[in-house]
Design a protein around this motif. Structure first.
Motif, mmCIF file in Angstrom:
data_model
loop_
_atom_site.group_PDB
_atom_site.id
_atom_site.type_symbol
_atom_site.label_atom_id
_atom_site.label_comp_id
_atom_site.label_asym_id
_atom_site.label_seq_id
_atom_site.Cartn_x
_atom_site.Cartn_y
_atom_site.Cartn_z
ATOM 1 N N THR A 1 0.842 -1.192 0.000
ATOM 2 C CA THR A 1 0.000 0.000 0.000
ATOM 3 C C THR A 1 0.878 1.242 0.000
ATOM 4 N N VAL A 2 0.652 2.065 -0.991
ATOM 5 C CA VAL A 2 1.424 3.292 -1.174
ATOM 6 C C VAL A 2 0.921 4.343 -0.183
ATOM 7 N N THR A 3 1.820 5.146 0.341
ATOM 8 C CA THR A 3 1.417 6.223 1.244
ATOM 9 C C THR A 3 1.440 7.558 0.493
ATOM 10 N N VAL A 4 0.595 8.461 0.966
ATOM 11 C CA VAL A 4 0.477 9.758 0.310
ATOM 12 C C VAL A 4 1.231 10.790 1.139
ATOM 13 N N THR A 5 2.122 11.506 0.518
ATOM 14 C CA THR A 5 2.827 12.605 1.180
ATOM 15 C C THR A 5 2.337 13.909 0.538
ATOM 16 N N PRO A 6 2.697 15.044 1.090
ATOM 17 C CA PRO A 6 2.222 16.295 0.488
ATOM 18 C C PRO A 6 2.652 16.486 -0.965
ATOM 19 N N THR A 7 3.726 15.855 -1.386
ATOM 20 C CA THR A 7 4.212 16.111 -2.742
ATOM 21 C C THR A 7 4.110 14.919 -3.687
ATOM 22 N N GLU A 8 4.055 13.697 -3.139
ATOM 23 C CA GLU A 8 4.060 12.521 -4.009
ATOM 24 C C GLU A 8 3.485 11.323 -3.272
ATOM 25 N N LEU A 9 3.466 10.191 -3.939
ATOM 26 C CA LEU A 9 3.028 8.949 -3.314
ATOM 27 C C LEU A 9 4.232 8.026 -3.288
ATOM 28 N N VAL A 10 4.449 7.377 -2.132
ATOM 29 C CA VAL A 10 5.667 6.599 -1.929
ATOM 30 C C VAL A 10 5.303 5.210 -1.443
ATOM 31 N N CYS A 11 5.953 4.229 -1.998
ATOM 32 C CA CYS A 11 5.743 2.859 -1.539
ATOM 33 C C CYS A 11 6.781 2.542 -0.456
ATOM 34 N N PRO A 12 6.329 2.122 0.722
ATOM 35 C CA PRO A 12 7.264 1.851 1.808
ATOM 36 C C PRO A 12 8.048 0.552 1.613
ATOM 37 N N CYS A 13 7.627 -0.299 0.715
ATOM 38 C CA CYS A 13 8.282 -1.608 0.592
ATOM 39 C C CYS A 13 9.621 -1.532 -0.137
ATOM 40 N N HIS A 14 9.626 -0.971 -1.325
ATOM 41 C CA HIS A 14 10.868 -0.941 -2.106
ATOM 42 C C HIS A 14 11.167 0.448 -2.650
ATOM 43 N N GLY A 15 10.423 1.438 -2.180
ATOM 44 C CA GLY A 15 10.762 2.826 -2.486
ATOM 45 C C GLY A 15 10.257 3.401 -3.785
ATOM 46 N N SER A 16 9.366 2.749 -4.469
ATOM 47 C CA SER A 16 8.832 3.372 -5.696
ATOM 48 C C SER A 16 8.159 4.689 -5.336
ATOM 49 N N ARG A 17 8.271 5.646 -6.240
ATOM 50 C CA ARG A 17 7.664 6.958 -6.040
ATOM 51 C C ARG A 17 6.789 7.283 -7.242
ATOM 52 N N PHE A 18 5.660 7.917 -6.937
ATOM 53 C CA PHE A 18 4.686 8.266 -7.984
ATOM 54 C C PHE A 18 4.312 9.731 -7.815
ATOM 55 N N ASP A 19 4.002 10.398 -8.922
ATOM 56 C CA ASP A 19 3.534 11.778 -8.788
ATOM 57 C C ASP A 19 2.058 11.771 -8.400
ATOM 58 N N ARG A 20 1.478 12.952 -8.276
ATOM 59 C CA ARG A 20 0.102 13.046 -7.790
ATOM 60 C C ARG A 20 -0.929 12.574 -8.811
ATOM 61 N N LYS B 1 1.746 8.696 -11.898
ATOM 62 C CA LYS B 1 2.824 8.348 -12.830
ATOM 63 C C LYS B 1 4.099 7.992 -12.057
ATOM 64 N N VAL B 2 4.816 6.993 -12.551
ATOM 65 C CA VAL B 2 6.030 6.542 -11.871
ATOM 66 C C VAL B 2 7.119 7.609 -11.974
ATOM 67 N N LEU B 3 7.671 7.999 -10.811
ATOM 68 C CA LEU B 3 8.817 8.907 -10.775
ATOM 69 C C LEU B 3 10.104 8.109 -10.604
ATOM 70 N N GLU B 4 9.987 7.017 -9.848
ATOM 71 C CA GLU B 4 11.172 6.197 -9.575
ATOM 72 C C GLU B 4 10.710 4.774 -9.291
ATOM 73 N N GLY B 5 11.389 3.779 -9.862
ATOM 74 C CA GLY B 5 11.049 2.371 -9.690
ATOM 75 C C GLY B 5 11.468 1.843 -8.338
ATOM 76 N N PRO B 6 11.300 0.554 -8.179
ATOM 77 C CA PRO B 6 11.189 -0.478 -9.211
ATOM 78 C C PRO B 6 9.834 -0.598 -9.916
ATOM 79 N N ALA B 7 8.781 0.029 -9.433
ATOM 80 C CA ALA B 7 7.507 -0.075 -10.158
ATOM 81 C C ALA B 7 7.689 0.464 -11.576
ATOM 82 N N GLN B 8 7.072 -0.197 -12.525
ATOM 83 C CA GLN B 8 7.176 0.206 -13.928
ATOM 84 C C GLN B 8 5.894 0.846 -14.442
ATOM 85 N N ARG B 9 4.782 0.505 -13.816
ATOM 86 C CA ARG B 9 3.481 0.989 -14.296
ATOM 87 C C ARG B 9 2.906 2.022 -13.340
ATOM 88 N N PRO B 10 2.120 2.964 -13.863
ATOM 89 C CA PRO B 10 1.514 3.979 -13.000
ATOM 90 C C PRO B 10 0.476 3.368 -12.066
#
Ligand code: FES
Length: 130
Positions: free
Chosen positions: A82-101, A104-113
């Motif tokens: 489960t991804v967490t929501v921060t004021p600027t982006e969404l972050v996955c606590p498991c392996h660090g994937s980052r998504f914009d609001r 969209k993927v900002l940083e993997g390992p996730a490949q899909r939005p």
């Protein structure tokens, strides 16, 4: 007598074959419309400017981006945390994937939005369907 017995057997065989064909073909002709699964149905609250409402149990976030509000599935597209929501982006606590609001993927390992879900305003409720 023999002939009528043969006809009856042929008729029964034809009926069984027709029933089998209808059953077999029926699997391919199901209606294409499926009823949407309701993922979230909650009283409508205002979504903070450039903020989000997070419904952790449903794994849904209603994210405001300017005038637009969208529903994002908080299931990480990498391995399902489960991804967490921060004021600027969404972050996955498991392996660090980052998504914009927008998910969209900002940083993997996730490949899909993150999956965008269908959001409806129904009178005084937010309804999110899959
Ligand atoms: S499950 Fe989210 S980055 Fe791996």
């Amino acid at each position: 007598m023999e002939e009528s017995g043969r006809r009856r057997r042929r008729l029964i065989a034809a009926l069984i074959a027709a029933a089998g064909a209808v059953f077999f073909l029926g699997r391919f002709f199901r209606p294409l419309t499926r009823t949407a699964e309701v993922r979230l149905d909650v009283p409508r609250e205002p979504v903070p400017a450039d903020g989000a409402l997070v419904y952790a149990r449903a794994r849904v976030a209603l994210v405001r981006d300017g005038d637009r509000i969208q529903a994002l599935d908080l299931t990480c597209t990498h391995l399902g945390c489960t991804v967490t929501v921060t004021p600027t982006e969404l972050v996955c606590p498991c392996h660090g994937s980052r998504f914009d609001r927008k998910g969209k993927v900002l940083e993997g390992p996730a490949q899909r939005p993150l999956k965008q879900l269908r959001l409806e305003e129904r009178e005084d409720r937010w309804v999110v369907t899959v």
